[in-house]
Design an enzyme around this catalytic site. Sequence first.
Site, PDB file in Angstrom:
ATOM      1  CG  ASN A   1      -1.880   1.249   1.313  1.00  0.00           C
ATOM      2  OD1 ASN A   1      -1.560   2.053   0.680  1.00  0.00           O
ATOM      3  ND2 ASN A   1      -2.640   1.140   2.077  1.00  0.00           N
TER       4      ASN A   1
ATOM      5  CB  CYS B   1      -3.113   5.172   2.652  1.00  0.00           C
ATOM      6  SG  CYS B   1      -4.348   5.626   3.788  1.00  0.00           S
TER       7      CYS B   1
ATOM      8  CG  ASN C   1      -4.740   3.786  -2.422  1.00  0.00           C
ATOM      9  OD1 ASN C   1      -5.910   4.180  -1.561  1.00  0.00           O
ATOM     10  ND2 ASN C   1      -4.076   2.659  -1.461  1.00  0.00           N
TER      11      ASN C   1
ATOM     12  CB  CYS D   1     -36.376  16.009 -31.181  1.00  0.00           C
ATOM     13  SG  CYS D   1     -36.126  17.605 -30.803  1.00  0.00           S
TER      14      CYS D   1
ATOM     15  CB  CYS E   1     -36.129  19.805 -24.274  1.00  0.00           C
ATOM     16  SG  CYS E   1     -34.404  19.193 -24.737  1.00  0.00           S
TER      17      CYS E   1
ATOM     18  CB  CYS F   1     -29.236  20.363 -28.929  1.00  0.00           C
ATOM     19  SG  CYS F   1     -30.813  20.636 -29.700  1.00  0.00           S
TER      20      CYS F   1
ATOM     21  CB  CYS G   1     -17.956  19.991 -30.659  1.00  0.00           C
ATOM     22  SG  CYS G   1     -19.355  20.490 -30.441  1.00  0.00           S
TER      23      CYS G   1
ATOM     24  CB  CYS H   1     -29.814  15.376 -26.514  1.00  0.00           C
ATOM     25  SG  CYS H   1     -31.178  14.748 -27.014  1.00  0.00           S
TER      26      CYS H   1
HETATM   27  C1  LIG Z   1     -13.186   3.474   3.268  1.00  0.00           C
HETATM   28  C2  LIG Z   1     -11.953   2.965   2.666  1.00  0.00           C
HETATM   29  C3  LIG Z   1     -11.002   2.623   3.048  1.00  0.00           C
HETATM   30  C4  LIG Z   1      -9.837   2.056   2.306  1.00  0.00           C
HETATM   31  N1  LIG Z   1      -8.657   1.592   2.686  1.00  0.00           N
HETATM   32  C5  LIG Z   1      -7.732   1.127   2.003  1.00  0.00           C
HETATM   33  C6  LIG Z   1      -6.486   0.344   2.800  1.00  0.00           C
HETATM   34  O1  LIG Z   1      -6.816   0.080   3.814  1.00  0.00           O
HETATM   35  N2  LIG Z   1      -5.645   0.071   1.922  1.00  0.00           N
HETATM   36  C7  LIG Z   1      -5.622   0.264   0.443  1.00  0.00           C
HETATM   37  O2  LIG Z   1      -4.751  -0.405  -0.252  1.00  0.00           O
HETATM   38  N3  LIG Z   1      -6.673   0.969   0.018  1.00  0.00           N
HETATM   39  C8  LIG Z   1      -7.633   1.488   0.685  1.00  0.00           C
HETATM   40  N4  LIG Z   1      -8.658   2.193   0.136  1.00  0.00           N
HETATM   41  C9  LIG Z   1      -8.624   2.036  -1.377  1.00  0.00           C
HETATM   42  C10 LIG Z   1      -9.326   1.252  -2.102  1.00  0.00           C
HETATM   43  O3  LIG Z   1      -8.700  -0.173  -1.895  1.00  0.00           O
HETATM   44  C11 LIG Z   1      -9.530   1.124  -3.676  1.00  0.00           C
HETATM   45  O4  LIG Z   1      -8.105   1.565  -4.025  1.00  0.00           O
HETATM   46  C12 LIG Z   1     -10.422   2.644  -3.992  1.00  0.00           C
HETATM   47  O5  LIG Z   1     -11.365   2.807  -3.115  1.00  0.00           O
HETATM   48  C13 LIG Z   1     -10.604   2.714  -5.487  1.00  0.00           C
HETATM   49  O6  LIG Z   1     -11.524   1.898  -5.617  1.00  0.00           O
HETATM   50  P1  LIG Z   1     -12.964   1.933  -5.543  1.00  0.00           P
HETATM   51  O7  LIG Z   1     -13.521   3.156  -6.709  1.00  0.00           O
HETATM   52  O8  LIG Z   1     -13.807   0.528  -6.331  1.00  0.00           O
HETATM   53  O9  LIG Z   1     -13.705   2.365  -4.298  1.00  0.00           O
HETATM   54  C14 LIG Z   1      -9.862   2.456   0.885  1.00  0.00           C
HETATM   55  C15 LIG Z   1     -10.970   2.966   0.387  1.00  0.00           C
HETATM   56  C16 LIG Z   1     -12.111   3.289   1.023  1.00  0.00           C
HETATM   57  C17 LIG Z   1     -13.399   3.849   0.346  1.00  0.00           C
HETATM   58  S1  SF4 Z   2     -31.810  18.243 -26.735  1.00  0.00           S
HETATM   59 FE1  SF4 Z   2     -32.133  16.553 -28.006  1.00  0.00          FE
HETATM   60  S2  SF4 Z   2     -34.606  16.230 -27.372  1.00  0.00           S
HETATM   61 FE2  SF4 Z   2     -34.062  18.490 -26.825  1.00  0.00          FE
HETATM   62  S3  SF4 Z   2     -34.298  19.778 -28.710  1.00  0.00           S
HETATM   63 FE3  SF4 Z   2     -32.172  18.975 -28.949  1.00  0.00          FE
HETATM   64  S4  SF4 Z   2     -32.364  17.074 -29.952  1.00  0.00           S
HETATM   65 FE4  SF4 Z   2     -34.445  17.713 -29.455  1.00  0.00          FE
HETATM   66  S1  SF4 Z   3     -21.826  18.698 -32.883  1.00  0.00           S
HETATM   67 FE1  SF4 Z   3     -21.078  20.614 -31.839  1.00  0.00          FE
HETATM   68  S2  SF4 Z   3     -21.131  22.151 -33.357  1.00  0.00           S
HETATM   69 FE2  SF4 Z   3     -22.155  20.341 -34.337  1.00  0.00          FE
HETATM   70  S3  SF4 Z   3     -24.516  20.766 -34.066  1.00  0.00           S
HETATM   71 FE3  SF4 Z   3     -23.583  19.740 -32.024  1.00  0.00          FE
HETATM   72  S4  SF4 Z   3     -22.891  21.194 -30.648  1.00  0.00           S
HETATM   73 FE4  SF4 Z   3     -23.071  22.115 -32.613  1.00  0.00          FE
END
Ligand SMILES: Cc1cc2nc3c(=O)[nH]c(=O)nc-3n(C[C@H](O)[C@H](O)[C@H](O)COP(=O)(O)O)c2cc1C
Ligand code: SF4
Ligand code: SF4
Length: 440
Positions: free
Chosen positions: A136, A139, A204, A347, A350, A353, A385, A392
């Site tokens: 570990n 942490c 971690n 659509c 709304c 978009c 983009c 949406c």
């Molecule tokens: C409450 C808690 C205690 C943890 N204790 C440890 C520990 O003692 N040793 C360790 O290596 N990681 C520890 N971790 C980290 C987890 O093992 C893991 O790496 C991390 O939570 C990411 O995974 P997850 O998103 O699935 O929770 C802890 C995590 C949590 C939430």
């Molecule tokens: S965000 Fe989606 S549902 Fe809303 S107007 Fe645009 S295309 Fe239609």
């Molecule tokens: S892809 Fe990007 S540029 Fe094209 S309509 Fe959607 S938001 Fe606008």
Amino acid sequence: MADLRNNFVGIKSPNPFWLASAPPTDKEYNVERAFKAGWGGVVWKTLGEAGPPVVNVNGPRYGAIWAGDRRLMGFNNIELITDRDLQKNLREIKAVKMRWPDRAVVASIMVPCDEESWKAILPLVEETGADGIELNFGCPHGMSERGMGAAVGQVPEYVEMVVRWCKQYSRMPVITKLTPNVTDIRKPARAAKNGGTDAVSLINTINSITNVDLDLMAPMPTIDGKGSHGGYCGPAAKPIALHMVAEIARDRETSGLPISGIGGITTWRDAAEFMALGSGNVQVCTAAMAYGFKIVEEMISGLSNWMDEKGYATLDDFVGKASRNVTDWQYLNLEYITKARIDQDLCIKCGRCHIACEDTSHQAITKEKDGKRYFEVMDNECVGCNLCVNVCPVEDCITMEQLAPGMIDERTGRVVTGKYANWTTHPNNPMRKEAVEPAE
Ligand SMILES: Cc1cc2nc3c(=O)[nH]c(=O)nc-3n(C[C@H](O)[C@H](O)[C@H](O)COP(=O)(O)O)c2cc1C
Ligand code: SF4
Ligand code: SF4
């Protein structure tokens, strides 16, 4: 039916789903029920050195971020390593391993960063019959202030040194658990490899303050009016973890080093994504804490069904398959041209978009036609983009369509060539060179 059996650095388990070192693996009672539920392995809650155990806070130790439907998205904790007696933990590890010989039982360890401390604990762990150890180095709170955990993981030289001691004083496979609280994850991974580690596991938890109590004017969780940073995990941490796994998998110096993927894994699909990017297996913490041990059933059936559908007979058939498609931005194909398409039947008008594209993108979506609300993409403005797709509220209502070779991009007036061309060869690039495809 797909074969889910996993062999990770010689540690065998019936499936690739292990519980990460954390409260779910804190004691025999938990691990026993986890194995009954079907988990393939566990990494025991981190053991510390012999002597008086660490002391946790006696108030709230968790913070959280929720989605609109109150689903737990991000989770934060200020818990330390195990606060149970070392001998008791070792006895329980031994008992569990004897009762469940087909499951993986790995002991997580964190002791002071000196040779004697590591030399002292390794034989005690080895004697339990545990399949391996996880170091570990991650942490990020409490223990790091005492020179352990992330304080070691953030210094590649220390990582290499401790891994070397572990390889020298033990025969067990060594998994080095990395902290994400670094700028370049490849550096500690390379150091672990140089020290002789059998594998790395990541991530971690991430340094975090999840919320501030605006009445108390203190970070949450709050202990008597004060808060400290904690470790962030759960679904919101998954993108950071995936990126770090991919970086290690595609780095020349560490490519081929086995990886145990951790971070926000909640469903079989999350697990498959980590594995596709190069993780030999996965570990889960937050999802088990939020939904209980039984989630593994859905993980097993989901992964198995998906593998059958795709024709993957074993895990090795798809582990790492996506890592070859992770590249640097400069190699992305600038001749890949897309436009958004709105399905008028789906659509709901709304207008989200339109607002998004109008205010923050490229003013490429209409808002009315013949005096009525009507949303349509104007190809002569759309840069492809996909912001509109992401805002949406109706799934698949907006999709992206690739322009085929020979078509004209109305925005630029250029004919789509269909030929690969990236920034390295672009005429606007003052450093351009001959076109080269990235090495596979
Ligand atoms: C409450 C808690 C205690 C943890 N204790 C440890 C520990 O003692 N040793 C360790 O290596 N990681 C520890 N971790 C980290 C987890 O093992 C893991 O790496 C991390 O939570 C990411 O995974 P997850 O998103 O699935 O929770 C802890 C995590 C949590 C939430
Ligand atoms: S965000 Fe989606 S549902 Fe809303 S107007 Fe645009 S295309 Fe239609
Ligand atoms: S892809 Fe990007 S540029 Fe094209 S309509 Fe959607 S938001 Fe606008």
